[in-house]
Write a protein that holds these residues in place. Structure first.
Motif, PDB file in Angstrom:
ATOM      1  N   LEU A  60      43.255  34.686  29.248  1.00  0.00           N
ATOM      2  CA  LEU A  60      42.119  35.799  29.500  1.00  0.00           C
ATOM      3  C   LEU A  60      41.252  35.506  30.178  1.00  0.00           C
ATOM      4  CD1 LEU A  60      42.200  37.524  25.814  1.00  0.00           C
ATOM      5  CD2 LEU A  60      43.432  38.512  28.029  1.00  0.00           C
ATOM      6  N   THR A  61      40.630  34.210  30.053  1.00  0.00           N
ATOM      7  CA  THR A  61      39.545  33.924  31.188  1.00  0.00           C
ATOM      8  C   THR A  61      40.159  33.889  32.571  1.00  0.00           C
ATOM      9  OG1 THR A  61      38.690  32.310  29.211  1.00  0.00           O
ATOM     10  CG2 THR A  61      38.114  32.072  31.791  1.00  0.00           C
ATOM     11  N   TYR A  62      41.199  33.309  32.809  1.00  0.00           N
ATOM     12  CA  TYR A  62      41.450  33.463  33.969  1.00  0.00           C
ATOM     13  C   TYR A  62      41.949  34.734  34.478  1.00  0.00           C
ATOM     14  CZ  TYR A  62      41.501  28.433  34.070  1.00  0.00           C
ATOM     15  OH  TYR A  62      40.962  26.889  34.047  1.00  0.00           O
ATOM     16  N   TYR A  63      42.607  35.530  33.701  1.00  0.00           N
ATOM     17  CA  TYR A  63      43.048  36.804  34.069  1.00  0.00           C
ATOM     18  C   TYR A  63      41.743  37.601  34.471  1.00  0.00           C
ATOM     19  CZ  TYR A  63      44.490  41.888  33.497  1.00  0.00           C
ATOM     20  OH  TYR A  63      44.693  43.079  33.517  1.00  0.00           O
ATOM     21  N   PHE A  64      40.365  37.363  33.822  1.00  0.00           N
ATOM     22  CA  PHE A  64      39.397  38.231  34.137  1.00  0.00           C
ATOM     23  C   PHE A  64      38.749  37.496  35.506  1.00  0.00           C
ATOM     24  CE2 PHE A  64      39.560  39.849  29.734  1.00  0.00           C
ATOM     25  CZ  PHE A  64      39.558  41.055  30.089  1.00  0.00           C
ATOM     26  N   VAL A  65      38.964  36.225  35.571  1.00  0.00           N
ATOM     27  CA  VAL A  65      38.334  35.533  36.695  1.00  0.00           C
ATOM     28  C   VAL A  65      38.987  36.043  38.100  1.00  0.00           C
ATOM     29  CG1 VAL A  65      38.384  33.219  38.107  1.00  0.00           C
ATOM     30  CG2 VAL A  65      37.628  33.552  35.769  1.00  0.00           C
ATOM     31  N   ALA A  66      40.441  36.393  37.792  1.00  0.00           N
ATOM     32  CA  ALA A  66      41.132  36.915  38.945  1.00  0.00           C
ATOM     33  C   ALA A  66      40.724  38.147  39.341  1.00  0.00           C
ATOM     34  CB  ALA A  66      42.736  36.885  38.512  1.00  0.00           C
ATOM     35  N   LYS A  67      40.559  39.083  38.301  1.00  0.00           N
ATOM     36  CA  LYS A  67      39.864  40.337  38.560  1.00  0.00           C
ATOM     37  C   LYS A  67      38.563  40.314  39.458  1.00  0.00           C
ATOM     38  CE  LYS A  67      42.610  43.193  36.022  1.00  0.00           C
ATOM     39  NZ  LYS A  67      43.323  44.153  36.812  1.00  0.00           N
ATOM     40  N   LEU A  68      37.818  39.370  39.235  1.00  0.00           N
ATOM     41  CA  LEU A  68      36.380  39.209  39.899  1.00  0.00           C
ATOM     42  C   LEU A  68      36.874  38.565  41.147  1.00  0.00           C
ATOM     43  CD1 LEU A  68      33.547  38.889  39.880  1.00  0.00           C
ATOM     44  CD2 LEU A  68      33.701  36.473  39.049  1.00  0.00           C
ATOM     45  N   ILE A  69      37.934  37.720  41.448  1.00  0.00           N
ATOM     46  CA  ILE A  69      38.031  37.415  42.803  1.00  0.00           C
ATOM     47  C   ILE A  69      38.677  38.454  43.663  1.00  0.00           C
ATOM     48  CG2 ILE A  69      39.576  35.713  44.121  1.00  0.00           C
ATOM     49  CD1 ILE A  69      39.309  33.594  41.985  1.00  0.00           C
ATOM     50  N   GLY A  70      39.577  39.208  42.916  1.00  0.00           N
ATOM     51  CA  GLY A  70      40.274  40.176  43.796  1.00  0.00           C
ATOM     52  C   GLY A  70      41.051  39.640  45.089  1.00  0.00           C
ATOM     53  N   THR A  71      40.704  40.088  46.036  1.00  0.00           N
ATOM     54  CA  THR A  71      41.331  39.782  47.366  1.00  0.00           C
ATOM     55  C   THR A  71      40.736  38.706  48.176  1.00  0.00           C
ATOM     56  OG1 THR A  71      40.417  41.735  48.699  1.00  0.00           O
ATOM     57  CG2 THR A  71      42.601  42.082  47.551  1.00  0.00           C
ATOM     58  N   ALA A  72      39.570  38.209  47.538  1.00  0.00           N
ATOM     59  CA  ALA A  72      38.602  37.323  48.360  1.00  0.00           C
ATOM     60  C   ALA A  72      39.279  36.286  48.881  1.00  0.00           C
ATOM     61  CB  ALA A  72      37.704  36.936  47.573  1.00  0.00           C
ATOM     62  N   GLY A  73      40.518  35.526  48.201  1.00  0.00           N
ATOM     63  CA  GLY A  73      41.003  34.537  48.700  1.00  0.00           C
ATOM     64  C   GLY A  73      42.506  34.770  49.079  1.00  0.00           C
ATOM     65  N   MET A  74      42.849  35.857  49.623  1.00  0.00           N
ATOM     66  CA  MET A  74      44.240  36.327  50.050  1.00  0.00           C
ATOM     67  C   MET A  74      44.724  35.542  51.113  1.00  0.00           C
ATOM     68  SD  MET A  74      46.496  38.551  49.491  1.00  0.00           S
ATOM     69  CE  MET A  74      45.842  40.079  48.676  1.00  0.00           C
ATOM     70  N   LYS A  75      44.071  35.094  51.999  1.00  0.00           N
ATOM     71  CA  LYS A  75      44.742  34.215  53.057  1.00  0.00           C
ATOM     72  C   LYS A  75      45.131  33.084  52.521  1.00  0.00           C
ATOM     73  CE  LYS A  75      40.418  31.914  55.015  1.00  0.00           C
ATOM     74  NZ  LYS A  75      39.748  31.711  56.116  1.00  0.00           N
ATOM     75  N   TYR A  76      44.582  32.422  51.613  1.00  0.00           N
ATOM     76  CA  TYR A  76      44.956  31.269  51.076  1.00  0.00           C
ATOM     77  C   TYR A  76      46.261  31.468  50.070  1.00  0.00           C
ATOM     78  CZ  TYR A  76      40.726  29.324  52.751  1.00  0.00           C
ATOM     79  OH  TYR A  76      39.734  28.946  53.480  1.00  0.00           O
ATOM     80  N   LEU A  77      46.289  32.530  49.146  1.00  0.00           N
ATOM     81  CA  LEU A  77      47.112  32.875  48.218  1.00  0.00           C
ATOM     82  C   LEU A  77      48.551  33.586  48.731  1.00  0.00           C
ATOM     83  CD1 LEU A  77      44.689  34.132  45.602  1.00  0.00           C
ATOM     84  CD2 LEU A  77      45.896  32.159  45.385  1.00  0.00           C
TER      85      LEU A  77
ATOM     86  N   PHE B 210      44.090  24.963  40.119  1.00  0.00           N
ATOM     87  CA  PHE B 210      43.505  25.950  39.862  1.00  0.00           C
ATOM     88  C   PHE B 210      43.226  26.645  41.401  1.00  0.00           C
ATOM     89  CE2 PHE B 210      42.041  23.006  36.735  1.00  0.00           C
ATOM     90  CZ  PHE B 210      42.458  23.789  35.751  1.00  0.00           C
ATOM     91  N   PHE B 211      43.553  26.154  42.416  1.00  0.00           N
ATOM     92  CA  PHE B 211      43.728  26.679  43.797  1.00  0.00           C
ATOM     93  C   PHE B 211      44.561  26.138  44.932  1.00  0.00           C
ATOM     94  CE2 PHE B 211      40.338  23.481  43.358  1.00  0.00           C
ATOM     95  CZ  PHE B 211      40.924  22.266  44.163  1.00  0.00           C
ATOM     96  N   PRO B 212      44.973  26.961  45.667  1.00  0.00           N
ATOM     97  CA  PRO B 212      45.945  26.164  46.989  1.00  0.00           C
ATOM     98  C   PRO B 212      45.034  24.947  47.476  1.00  0.00           C
ATOM     99  CG  PRO B 212      45.601  28.452  47.117  1.00  0.00           C
ATOM    100  CD  PRO B 212      44.427  28.157  45.949  1.00  0.00           C
ATOM    101  N   ILE B 213      46.058  23.938  47.772  1.00  0.00           N
ATOM    102  CA  ILE B 213      45.582  22.737  48.571  1.00  0.00           C
ATOM    103  C   ILE B 213      45.091  23.088  49.737  1.00  0.00           C
ATOM    104  CG2 ILE B 213      46.774  21.311  46.881  1.00  0.00           C
ATOM    105  CD1 ILE B 213      48.727  20.629  49.428  1.00  0.00           C
ATOM    106  N   SER B 214      45.492  24.322  50.385  1.00  0.00           N
ATOM    107  CA  SER B 214      44.921  24.591  51.669  1.00  0.00           C
ATOM    108  C   SER B 214      43.639  24.962  51.824  1.00  0.00           C
ATOM    109  CB  SER B 214      45.796  25.974  52.283  1.00  0.00           C
ATOM    110  OG  SER B 214      45.645  26.779  51.374  1.00  0.00           O
ATOM    111  N   VAL B 215      43.045  25.097  50.888  1.00  0.00           N
ATOM    112  CA  VAL B 215      41.651  25.244  50.557  1.00  0.00           C
ATOM    113  C   VAL B 215      40.789  24.106  50.930  1.00  0.00           C
ATOM    114  CG1 VAL B 215      39.741  25.813  49.002  1.00  0.00           C
ATOM    115  CG2 VAL B 215      41.544  26.831  48.884  1.00  0.00           C
ATOM    116  N   LEU B 216      41.210  22.677  50.611  1.00  0.00           N
ATOM    117  CA  LEU B 216      40.760  21.643  50.870  1.00  0.00           C
ATOM    118  C   LEU B 216      40.735  21.127  52.400  1.00  0.00           C
ATOM    119  CD1 LEU B 216      42.871  19.829  47.990  1.00  0.00           C
ATOM    120  CD2 LEU B 216      40.417  20.387  47.893  1.00  0.00           C
TER     121      LEU B 216
END
Length: 270
Positions: free
Chosen positions: A38-55, A193-199
């Motif tokens: 549930l924690t990550y579910y609501f974190v995903a709601k907060l992020i929304g489409t902000a990291g779309m290019k990485y995801l 927790f995040f795509p390695i392309s962020v690094l």
């Protein structure tokens, strides 16, 4: 073959009885697992489409991405902790020496002793996926066969690392650097927790040296996007290579550790 099956069943039954003797802890772990999701579910709601290019390579949804990450990274945790904790528990109960003088091979004993941990880890992964589907994750086009192949190779790779960790515990008793190294680097650089392309590109080099990276990448493509075996060939090939290197290395290390501990008379020391 039948004898091996009976031994495996005996180890699983023994571990199950031990686990069920602490029912409260068992259900508490499942309870907090649900809150973790549930924690990550609501974190995903907060992020929304902000990291779309990485995801985007994984379907564009952060919750689906991280759900696969936290679910299947559990196999690494079980592998790293399970084998070394099994050795340490048997040492503390005074049963390790008795087990190692039986006709059963030492590597077989350490492998069979962790079977229950992998069964429970698989149960947790199934729960993660079921809860994820109920919360909107789509697995309709999943390539189950490819996911199972990647899962099998993942368990082989991670188990080999776990046996190396157990070998260190067998000799040095405390301060296992293998466990700490792979736990910390895999969570940060393995794409849990995040795509390695962020690094930064120079840190992505570290990611490409970890089995976790190829395991999670392949699992996400297989389950979320239904990639074929041909499309997953780079991830499968990398896991096969890791397995070819780590399996013999871990078995040799464990046999050396047992032999050294027997010669020094420290097998039951902890």
């Amino acid at each position: 073959m039948f004898a091996t099956y009976r031994k495996a069943l005996s180890f699983v039954k023994r571990s199950y009885i031990l686990q069920m003797s602490y029912k409260f802890e068992f259900f508490l772990r499942l309870f907090f697992m649900f809150f973790n999701i549930l924690t990550y579910y609501f974190v995903a709601k907060l992020i929304g489409t902000a990291g779309m290019k990485y995801l985007e390579p994984y379907g564009g949804d952060y919750f689906s991405f991280v759900l696969i990450g936290i679910a299947f990274s559990g196999y690494l945790m079980v592998s790293l902790r399970g084998f070394s904790e099994s050795v340490r528990d048997e040492q503390m109960m005074g049963t390790l020496e008795a087990m190692l003088v039986t006709p059963t091979d030492a590597s077989a004993i350490i492998t069979l002793s962790t079977l229950w941990s992998f069964i429970f880890a698989s149960f947790r992964v199934l729960l993660y996926l079921v809860i994820g589907v109920l919360l909107g994750v789509s697995l309709a086009g999943a390539n189950v066969l490819a996911a199972l192949i990647i899962l099998g190779l993942t368990i082989v790779c991670f188990s080999s690392i776990g046996i190396l960790s157990a070998s260190f515990i067998m000799i040095f008793k405390r301060g296992d650097p293998i466990n700490m190294l792979f736990m910390s680097t895999s969570e940060l650089f393995g794409g849990v927790f995040f795509p390695i392309s962020v690094l930064p590109s120079w840190l992505q080099t570290v990611s490409h040296l970890l089995p976790m990276t190829y395991s999670l990448n392949g699992m996400r493509h297989a389950l979320l996007q239904g990639y074929t075996l041909r499309e997953l060939a780079p991830e499968i090939g990398a896991l096969v290579l890791f397995s070819a290197i780590l399996v013999p290395a871990s078995l040799l290390a464990f046999r050396y550790a047992v032999r050294k501990a027997k010669m020094e008379g420290t097998l039951v020391h902890y």
